[in-house]
Design a protein around this motif. Sequence first.
Motif: not given
Length: 154
Positions: A66-67, A110-114, A118-121, A139-142
């Motif tokens: 997830l980015m 720019k945030v990258v998580v599992d 993980s993003y919510q945390q 905004s989430f990268v599709m």
Amino acid sequence: MDTLDKTDRRILEVLQENARLNTKEIAHRIGLSVTPTYERLKKIEKMGVIRNYVTLLHPEKIGKTLMAFCSVTLQLHSQPLLKKFEAAIGRMEEVMECYHVAGTFDYMLKVVVDDMRSYQQFLTNKLAAIENIAQVHSSFVMTEIKHTTAFGLV
């Protein structure tokens, strides 16, 4: 200060394609002998043009699926509060890039998580814990259409 000529730029293009190449391989690709290539490379490094040599990982192959791009607005803009925010962001491994921007928002992350959990945390426990944040828009990268780390030099 020295400037980069066409040969220097070609060396940089080759290195941007593959930073693991040794001087002999670079020399062969640019059509120069090893010694002048080595001297040019050392000059370029001394100039500070090369920031670092790194290995780029494929995010999904290491579980980072997830980015998100976060637009952050701060409540107040004093120098100490800006520095405090920037220092906190610098310690967060989920934040891959951070830019202080002009316009509607103050910072773009720019945030990258599992995954979404993980993003919510991250958002709840880390980003929202920083004082002085007024708003965060995510905004989430599709689909990634283009991703490059190489600068055009020719």
